[in-house]
Design a protein around this motif. Structure first.
Motif, PDB file in Angstrom:
ATOM      1  N   SER A 110      82.853  38.224  88.803  1.00  0.00           N
ATOM      2  CA  SER A 110      83.730  39.390  88.691  1.00  0.00           C
ATOM      3  C   SER A 110      85.182  39.030  89.009  1.00  0.00           C
ATOM      4  N   ALA A 111      85.420  37.778  89.426  1.00  0.00           N
ATOM      5  CA  ALA A 111      86.776  37.341  89.770  1.00  0.00           C
ATOM      6  C   ALA A 111      86.927  35.868  89.432  1.00  0.00           C
ATOM      7  N   ILE A 176      88.830  34.566  78.833  1.00  0.00           N
ATOM      8  CA  ILE A 176      87.951  35.071  79.889  1.00  0.00           C
ATOM      9  C   ILE A 176      87.555  36.516  79.614  1.00  0.00           C
ATOM     10  N   ALA A 177      88.509  37.333  79.204  1.00  0.00           N
ATOM     11  CA  ALA A 177      88.215  38.743  78.935  1.00  0.00           C
ATOM     12  C   ALA A 177      87.203  38.894  77.800  1.00  0.00           C
ATOM     13  N   GLN A 182      83.073  41.140  82.711  1.00  0.00           N
ATOM     14  CA  GLN A 182      82.878  41.628  84.073  1.00  0.00           C
ATOM     15  C   GLN A 182      84.024  41.223  84.999  1.00  0.00           C
ATOM     16  N   ILE A 183      84.805  40.205  84.607  1.00  0.00           N
ATOM     17  CA  ILE A 183      85.889  39.727  85.472  1.00  0.00           C
ATOM     18  C   ILE A 183      87.027  40.744  85.467  1.00  0.00           C
ATOM     19  N   ARG A 184      87.385  41.203  86.650  1.00  0.00           N
ATOM     20  CA  ARG A 184      88.431  42.209  86.792  1.00  0.00           C
ATOM     21  C   ARG A 184      89.549  41.770  87.745  1.00  0.00           C
ATOM     22  N   LYS A 185      89.422  40.558  88.324  1.00  0.00           N
ATOM     23  CA  LYS A 185      90.423  40.077  89.271  1.00  0.00           C
ATOM     24  C   LYS A 185      90.689  38.607  89.008  1.00  0.00           C
ATOM     25  N   ALA A 186      91.969  38.207  89.093  1.00  0.00           N
ATOM     26  CA  ALA A 186      92.340  36.803  88.932  1.00  0.00           C
ATOM     27  C   ALA A 186      93.432  36.468  89.930  1.00  0.00           C
TER      28      ALA A 186
END
Length: 279
Positions: A110-111, A176-177, A182-186
């Motif tokens: 998620s990150a 990545i998107a 599911q990734i919402r933070k970087a």
């Protein structure tokens, strides 16, 4: 098959069990579309993968493969085909999910953490594929990585060293998107500017630059950013990545993914390879 004296880079039975079925399935599907379907394969897939890992770990040219491996032309042909068909990316995804589940995490991250590494190139890399990183004074190529919070690899992009971290992060965030919604933070370092943050926001990813405390002197582990730095360190144990030897950038990306397959599979089977620090 005739037994041979193993090299330290060779796959163990446990590691082959993790990746062998994917390679076997690929060959079966490939042969089903071939006119030579009745002819048995001449070379063992595990031995071919051992040869590719040997090149990645030792850094030798393909033509210098020891003669107890299949011919270098055959080995390189499989390497190129697996890169083109996305097999290294597929294996990375399978192994990454297994590691995350073994660590008690969700299969999908998620990150992530973004960073870039400029690296010198060898003489066989075309000049048009190189550039100069003005900040680090390095002429060559740049590796843009996006890793999850365990240091595993969701995305990699190889460019000329002249491509800015900001441009690299925008491209990585788009990759990545698309592949990991599911990734919402970087997290990034301070070299990533407003355009990267704004692009992340458009994709639904909160991009945060992690700052170093200006009052700190000497070496200091920086929160979040240390994860991707550790991944770069692990990659550099593979001598093929100590300098960029690949004619094409997409082959460079394949070498990065191959090194991560080596790292992750050993992590899953609790194996290690000696390096100079252990001697």
């Amino acid at each position: 098959m005739t037994r041979h004296r193993p090299y330290p880079s060779d796959l163990s039975d446990a590691r082959w069990e993790l990746i062998g079925s994917t390679l076997t399935t690929w060959r079966t599907e490939r042969r089903s579309k071939s006119l030579d379907i009745g002819r048995p394969p001449q070379h063992d897939l595990r031995r071919i993968m051992d040869a590719i890992l040997y090149v990645d770990r030792t850094g030798i040219p393909w033509r210098y493969l020891p003669h107890d491996f299949p011919p270098w032309e055959t080995v390189y042909g499989y390497f190129a085909a697996w890169q083109k068909d996305g097999i290294f990316d597929q294996l990375n995804g399978i192994l990454r999910q297994l590691v995350r589940q073994a660590e008690g995490r969700d299969a999908e991250p998620s990150a992530c953490v973004l960073d870039a590494q400029s690296i010198k190139t060898s003489a066989n890399v075309p000049a048009r594929g190189q550039g100069i990183d003005a900040g680090k004074k390095i002429a060559g190529r740049k590796r843009h990585l996006g890793v999850d919070t365990l240091g595993l690899l969701p995305a990699a992009w190889g460019t000329a060293a002249s491509v800015s971290d900001n441009v690299g992060s925008i491209h990585l965030l788009s990759r990545i998107a698309a592949a990991h919604p599911q990734i919402r933070k970087a997290w990034t370092d301070t070299g990533y500017r407003t355009k990267a943050i704004e692009h992340g926001a458009r994709l639904g990813i909160d991009v945060e630059a992690v700052h170093r405390d200006p009052t700190t002197k000497g070496f200091k582990v920086i929160p979040r950013r240390w994860v991707v730095e550790r991944t770069f360190g692990r990659l550099m144990h593979h001598r093929r990545l100590a300098r960029d030897y690949e004619t094409h950038p997409h082959r460079s990306e394949a070498m990065i993914r191959l090194a991560m397959i080596d790292v992750i599979s050993r992590r899953l089977t609790h194996e290690s390879t000696l390096n100079w620090r252990d001697t």
